[in-house]
Write an enzyme that holds these catalytic residues in place. Structure first.
Site, PDB file in Angstrom:
ATOM      1  N   ASP A   1      -1.831  10.657  -2.213  1.00 43.84           N
ATOM      2  CA  ASP A   1      -2.135   9.606  -3.187  1.00 43.84           C
ATOM      3  C   ASP A   1      -2.369  10.163  -4.578  1.00 43.84           C
ATOM      4  OD1 ASP A   1      -2.791   8.445  -0.457  1.00 43.84           O
ATOM      5  OD2 ASP A   1      -2.668   6.718  -1.807  1.00 43.84           O
TER       6      ASP A   1
ATOM      7  N   LYS B   1      -4.810  10.083   2.876  1.00 40.57           N
ATOM      8  CA  LYS B   1      -5.553   9.242   3.821  1.00 40.57           C
ATOM      9  C   LYS B   1      -6.623  10.024   4.580  1.00 40.57           C
ATOM     10  CE  LYS B   1      -5.235   5.726   4.229  1.00 40.57           C
ATOM     11  NZ  LYS B   1      -6.146   4.877   3.410  1.00 40.57           N
TER      12      LYS B   1
ATOM     13  N   ARG C   1      -7.082  -0.179  -6.906  1.00 40.45           N
ATOM     14  CA  ARG C   1      -7.253   0.947  -5.985  1.00 40.45           C
ATOM     15  C   ARG C   1      -7.396   2.208  -6.833  1.00 40.45           C
ATOM     16  NH1 ARG C   1      -4.181   1.114  -0.661  1.00 40.45           N
ATOM     17  NH2 ARG C   1      -6.061   2.292  -0.168  1.00 40.45           N
TER      18      ARG C   1
ATOM     19  N   GLN D   1      -2.322   2.553   9.896  1.00 40.08           N
ATOM     20  CA  GLN D   1      -0.992   2.586   9.247  1.00 40.08           C
ATOM     21  C   GLN D   1       0.007   3.400  10.065  1.00 40.08           C
ATOM     22  OE1 GLN D   1      -3.893   3.112   7.690  1.00 40.08           O
ATOM     23  NE2 GLN D   1      -3.830   2.574   5.526  1.00 40.08           N
TER      24      GLN D   1
ATOM     25  N   ARG E   1       0.853  -1.179   0.000  1.00 38.30           N
ATOM     26  CA  ARG E   1       0.000   0.000   0.000  1.00 38.30           C
ATOM     27  C   ARG E   1       0.893   1.234   0.000  1.00 38.30           C
ATOM     28  NH1 ARG E   1       2.238   1.945   3.766  1.00 38.30           N
ATOM     29  NH2 ARG E   1       0.757   3.642   3.684  1.00 38.30           N
TER      30      ARG E   1
HETATM   31  O1  MRU Z   1      -4.555   3.319   1.951  1.00 39.40           O
HETATM   32  P1  MRU Z   1      -3.065   3.470   1.900  1.00 39.40           P
HETATM   33  O2  MRU Z   1      -2.373   2.920   3.108  1.00 39.40           O
HETATM   34  O3  MRU Z   1      -2.489   2.962   0.604  1.00 39.40           O
HETATM   35  O4  MRU Z   1      -2.866   5.028   1.922  1.00 39.40           O
HETATM   36  C1  MRU Z   1      -1.600   5.572   1.977  1.00 39.40           C
HETATM   37  C2  MRU Z   1      -1.610   7.029   2.181  1.00 39.40           C
HETATM   38  O5  MRU Z   1      -2.633   7.683   2.250  1.00 39.40           O
HETATM   39  C3  MRU Z   1      -0.278   7.668   2.194  1.00 39.40           C
HETATM   40  O6  MRU Z   1      -0.296   8.790   3.017  1.00 39.40           O
HETATM   41  C4  MRU Z   1       0.021   8.090   0.750  1.00 39.40           C
HETATM   42  O7  MRU Z   1      -0.082   7.002  -0.124  1.00 39.40           O
HETATM   43  C5  MRU Z   1       1.310   8.658   0.602  1.00 39.40           C
HETATM   44  S1  MRU Z   1       2.481   7.403   0.560  1.00 39.40           S
HETATM   45  C6  MRU Z   1       3.956   7.946   0.078  1.00 39.40           C
END
Ligand code: MRU
Length: 347
Positions: free
Chosen positions: A234, A245, A87, A193, A44
Site C-alpha cells: 500500500d 495488509k 483511507r 480478501q 480497495r
Molecule cells: O485493505 P485493502 O484490501 O485495500 O488492502 C489491500 C492490500 O493490502 C493489498 O495487498 C495492497 O493494496 C496491494 S494491492 C495491489
C-alpha cells in the site's frame, strides 16, 4: 475486466463487497458516493483506490454548478480533502488526487478544466493497467516449474484498475507461459480478501490454489512446501520498508527464517519518496465490527453477516503492518526487479 470505468457521467466500479458471491457494479453519481465507496471498501487495493479517487475528483468537477474557475477550484479543494480522508495508508490515492488538481490548476474555462481532469483520470487508469503487464513480465521470471507460491490479501486485478494486478501478475503471466505451479492463498482476516477475492481471481485464470488460514503459512514454510512469497503493498518508504495488509510482516520474518525469497510487487505510484522509513507510514485502524463479525452466504445464497464473538466483545483492527526492508528479497516494479535498498535507482 476493468474495476473502474466512467459511464455516462458516472463512476462505475465492481462492488468488491459482494464478491465472490455476486459480480455486481456500483454506480457513483457524486464524489460523495465515491468517498463512501472507498471507505466501505466497495473498491480497495492501493492502485484501485488511487484510480477511483482520480475519477471521483473528475466527477466532482463535472457535477459542480460553478460557472467561474475560481469557484470550481474551491469546490475541488474541498472534494479532494474528503477523498483524501478515506483511507490513510495507500499512497496511490494521494498521488492521483495531486495529479488531478495539477490538471485543474493548468487553468482555462470550467469546461476545459473538467475535460482536462477527466483526461488525466483516464491517463492514470491506462498507466495503471499497463504497469500490471510489466510487473507480470518481470515477476514471471522468478517462477519456476513446480513452484509453490504464497500470497497474502488480494493484489490481483481487483486491486488495480484491471489486467493482471500486482502480486498476482507474475503468476498470471507464468501461467500463460505454460509453467505449472501452485498458490497458497492466505485467507487474510478480518475481511478475507484472500479467501474471497484472490481465490476468485485465481479460479478464473485456472491457476491451481488452496486457501489456508493465516496461521498456517509458517507451518507450510517450515515443512518446505513454499518456494516463493509474492505480496503487494500500500505504501513503500524510500528505504524499501513496506506497508501492506496486516500479517505481511510476520510472513516476511518467517520467510527469512526459512530461507524463502520474499518479493513485493508494486507500481511506482506506491512509493512515497518523502518518507525515509516505514515507521512514518500511517496505519489505518478500521472498525471493530470487521473482527467481531464474518460475512458470507447462507444456504439460500444470500449474503449474510454473523457474529463470531461474545456480545459486547471489543476488538482491535489495524489494517496494515510494516515489513522492514531487511526481510525483503526484492521489489518487482514495472521497471524491473530491484533490491529494497536500491529503490532510489527508480526515482
Ligand atoms: O485493505 P485493502 O484490501 O485495500 O488492502 C489491500 C492490500 O493490502 C493489498 O495487498 C495492497 O493494496 C496491494 S494491492 C495491489
Amino acid at each position: 475486466m476493468d474495476t473502474i470505468s466512467w459511464e455516462n457521467g458516472r463512476v462505475k466500479v465492481i462492488d468488491q463487497t459482494k464478491l465472490p458471491f455476486q459480480l455486481e457494479y456500483f454506480y457513483c453519481d457524486s464524489y460523495q458516493e465515491v468517498v463512501d465507496c472507498i471507505k466501505r471498501m466497495v473498491v480497495r487495493g492501493a492502485p484501485c483506490i488511487g484510480v477511483t479517487g482520480a475519477f471521483g475528483l473528475a466527477l466532482a468537477a463535472y457535477k459542480s454548478k460553478a460557472t467561474k474557475t475560481k469557484d470550481l477550484i474551491l469546490e475541488l479543494e474541498k472534494a479532494k480533502k474528503l477523498l483524501a480522508s478515506t483511507r490513510p495508508t495507500a499512497k496511490d490515492l494521494f498521488g492521483a488526487l495531486d495529479r488531478l488538481m495539477e490538471a485543474a490548476h493548468k487553468g482555462g474555462s470550467v469546461r476545459e478544466i473538467r475535460k482536462a481532469m477527466l483526461k488525466e483520470a483516464f491517463q492514470i487508469k491506462e498507466e495503471d493497467k499497463e504497469m500490471t503487464k510489466r510487473i507480470g513480465k518481470y515477476g514471471a521470471e522468478l517462477i519456476e516449474n513446480g513452484y509453490k507460491i504464497l500470497t497474502h490479501c488480494n493484489a490481483g486485478f481487483l486491486a488495480t484498475s484491471g489486467n493482471y494486478g500486482t502480486a498476482l501478475a507474475p503468476m498470471k503471466v507464468a501461467k500463460k507461459q505454460g509453467k505449472k505451479f501452485f498458490v497458497f492463498v492466505d485467507e487474510t482476516r478480518p475481511r478475507c480478501q484472500g479467501a474471497k477475492l484472490t481465490a476468485w481471481e485465481l479460479a478464473r485464470e485456472g491457476i491451481e490454489h488452496a486457501i489456508i488460514v493465516d496461521n498456517a503459512a509458517g507451518y507450510y514454510m517450515q515443512i518446505g512446501e513454499i518456494d516463493l512469497v509474492i505480496v503487494g503493498a500500500d505504501r513503500v518508504a524510500a528505504n524499501g520498508d513496506v506497508a501492506n495488509k496486516i500479517g505481511t510482516y510476520e510472513k516476511a520474518v518467517l520467510a527469512k527464517e526459512n530461507g524463502i525469497p520474499f518479493y513485493v510487487a508494486i507500481p511506482l505510484s506506491t512509493i512515497d519518496w518523502t518518507l525515509d522509513s516505514g515507521e512514518k507510514i500511517p496505519i489505518e485502524e478500521r472498525e471493530e465490527e470487521e473482527v467481531l463479525y464474518l460475512e458470507g452466504v447462507n444456504q439460500a445464497n444470500k449474503i449474510h453477516k454473523i457474529r463470531i464473538s461474545p456480545k459486547g466483545a471489543r476488538a482491535k483492527n489495524p489494517s496494515f503492518d510494516i515489513t522492514p526492508a531487511k526481510y525483503i528479497t526484492g521489489i518487482i516494479t514495472p521497471q524491473g526487479i530491484v533490491k529494497p535498498g536500491e529503490l532510489e535507482k527508480l526515482r
